[in-house]
Enzyme design. Structure first.
Site, PDB file in Angstrom:
ATOM      1  N   ASP A  72       0.807  -1.212   0.000  1.00  0.00           N
ATOM      2  CA  ASP A  72       0.000   0.000   0.000  1.00  0.00           C
ATOM      3  C   ASP A  72       0.844   1.268   0.000  1.00  0.00           C
ATOM      4  O   ASP A  72       2.036   1.259   0.319  1.00  0.00           O
ATOM      5  CB  ASP A  72      -0.964   0.014   1.190  1.00  0.00           C
ATOM      6  CG  ASP A  72      -0.257  -0.006   2.540  1.00  0.00           C
ATOM      7  OD1 ASP A  72       0.754  -0.722   2.676  1.00  0.00           O
ATOM      8  OD2 ASP A  72      -0.711   0.701   3.461  1.00  0.00           O
ATOM      9  N   GLU A 136      -0.157  -1.189   5.611  1.00  0.00           N
ATOM     10  CA  GLU A 136       0.896  -0.816   6.552  1.00  0.00           C
ATOM     11  C   GLU A 136       0.860   0.660   6.876  1.00  0.00           C
ATOM     12  O   GLU A 136       1.269   1.078   7.963  1.00  0.00           O
ATOM     13  CB  GLU A 136       2.269  -1.182   5.962  1.00  0.00           C
ATOM     14  CG  GLU A 136       3.433  -1.046   6.938  1.00  0.00           C
ATOM     15  CD  GLU A 136       4.071   0.334   6.960  1.00  0.00           C
ATOM     16  OE1 GLU A 136       4.884   0.600   7.866  1.00  0.00           O
ATOM     17  OE2 GLU A 136       3.761   1.177   6.085  1.00  0.00           O
TER      18      GLU A 136
END
Length: 371
Positions: A72, A136
């Protein structure tokens, strides 16, 4: 056929995955591409879990290492002209140029290195587990690495871990712990024209801000690396209306602590700093630090392999990373990857493609048998 050709090298794969948007919570398209690209390789066992992908070799080697990275990114940025920082933009050539775009440094360059090695290193000298995980860049409870460790523990049995976070290809040992606490000051509401009838909670909070302004953060050496701590206000809330004495004010503080402290010691320190103030102190979230562990045999070998010939030396990791999760499993780990952490999350984020190429070469050499 997959849109990702993992034989093209880490620099071009970086561009390809930057062009697949994957803001936290919306990683499906990139996870689909990663899974589809890895499944054809017979030397890999591939597992999909949510929008995370795991792959591993099973060659019966004496040791196993984990290479991990998150899929991400932070939200896409838009500049004053309306240009978004995706798709990627190449300046120069693929060997020495610069690639601009969201996630180039943090951390799609590192993910690209993982992908290329997973595809092209069929006979590593150690078994390798590759972890590509989601969420994350958001709150810790959404980070899928924690879920995967709980639900797929057999995939995380290893001797060493490398988190390919941006570090300018310099090994960063351990990481700081992080703790946030909310200090709440209470007063008595009154009309501001008759302020003597109330008690101003915002004014009471000023004593805490003065302590923070005067605070001298500790610098401490842990296993040969210098860590710097920090205790800072990161948010203030309070106030009712423009003519009301406020009866409540809260300060959110963030303590970044060195790995010679555990979370209990970090909380004690926060309470000591604000002792004697008329405030309620509530810890709102916390994550432990990780010790460097660079003296351990596999870590020392890794440092020697990837930093050979460099004048630079390993440094402490300033910030919290998922090496702390590996440390909690008893798996020593380091931060090492292409990209500059100082450029992470910026609208003009970029990565030096020479770093990407060198990172892939050095990790490949470490994982290869001597010729």
């Amino acid at each position: 056929m997959s849109g990702l050709d993992l034989t093209l090298g880490a620099a071009r794969v970086t561009a390809a995955i930057v062009d697949i948007e994957s803001v936290s919570g919306d990683e499906k398209a990139l996870a689909d591409a990663v899974e589809e690209a890895l499944r054809p390789y017979p030397h890999l066992e591939v597992l999909r879990d949510g929008d995370s992908v795991l792959a591993r070799t099973d060659l019966g080697r004496a040791e196993r290492v984990i290479l991990a990275g998150h899929l991400d990114t932070v939200p896409i940025a838009v500049d004053s002209t309306g240009r978004r920082n995706v798709p990627s933009l190449l300046e120069g050539d693929w060997e020495t140029g610069t690639l601009r775009g969201c996630g180039t440094s943090d951390m799609k360059a590192g993910v690209a290195v993982q992908l290329v090695l997973a595809a092209t290193l069929a006979e590593p000298n150690r078994d390798v587990t590759y972890v590509f995980y989601e969420c994350e860049e958001v709150e810790a409870e959404r980070n899928s690495l924690g879920r995967l460790i709980r639900t797929r523990p057999e995939w995380f049995a290893a001797d060493f871990a490398v988190l390919l976070e941006p570090s300018n290809n310099i090994v960063e040992g351990g990481c700081q712990g992080t703790m946030r606490a909310r200090l709440t000051f209470r007063g008595a509401r009154a009309h501001s024209a008759r302020s003597w009838l109330g008690e101003n909670a915002i004014h009471k909070a000023g004593a805490a801000l003065r302590r923070l302004e005067e605070y001298q953060p500790r610098r401490v050496e842990v296993e040969g690396l210098e860590f710097r701590e920090g205790l800072n206000a990161v948010g203030v809330t309070g106030g009712v209306a423009g003519n009301v004495i406020p009866d409540e004010c809260s300060i959110l503080v963030n303590f970044r602590f060195a790995p010679d402290r555990d979370e209990a010691d970090a909380e004690r320190h926060i309470r000591e700093v604000f002792a004697g103030l008329d405030a309620e102190i509530l810890v709102t979230d916390s994550a432990p630090a990780a010790r460097p562990g660079l003296h351990l045999p596999l870590a020392a070998e890794f440092v020697g392999a990837v930093m050979a010939g460099m004048q630079a030396r390993p440094t402490a990791k300033f910030g919290w990373t998922d090496v702390a999760r590996f440390a909690g499993l008893g798996v020593p780990g380091v931060n090492y990857g292409p990209g500059d952490g100082a450029l992470a999350h910026k609208p003009d984020e970029s990565v030096d493609l020479g770093q990407v190429v060198r990172c892939a070469e050095r990790v490949r050499s470490w994982l290869s048998f001597a010729s």
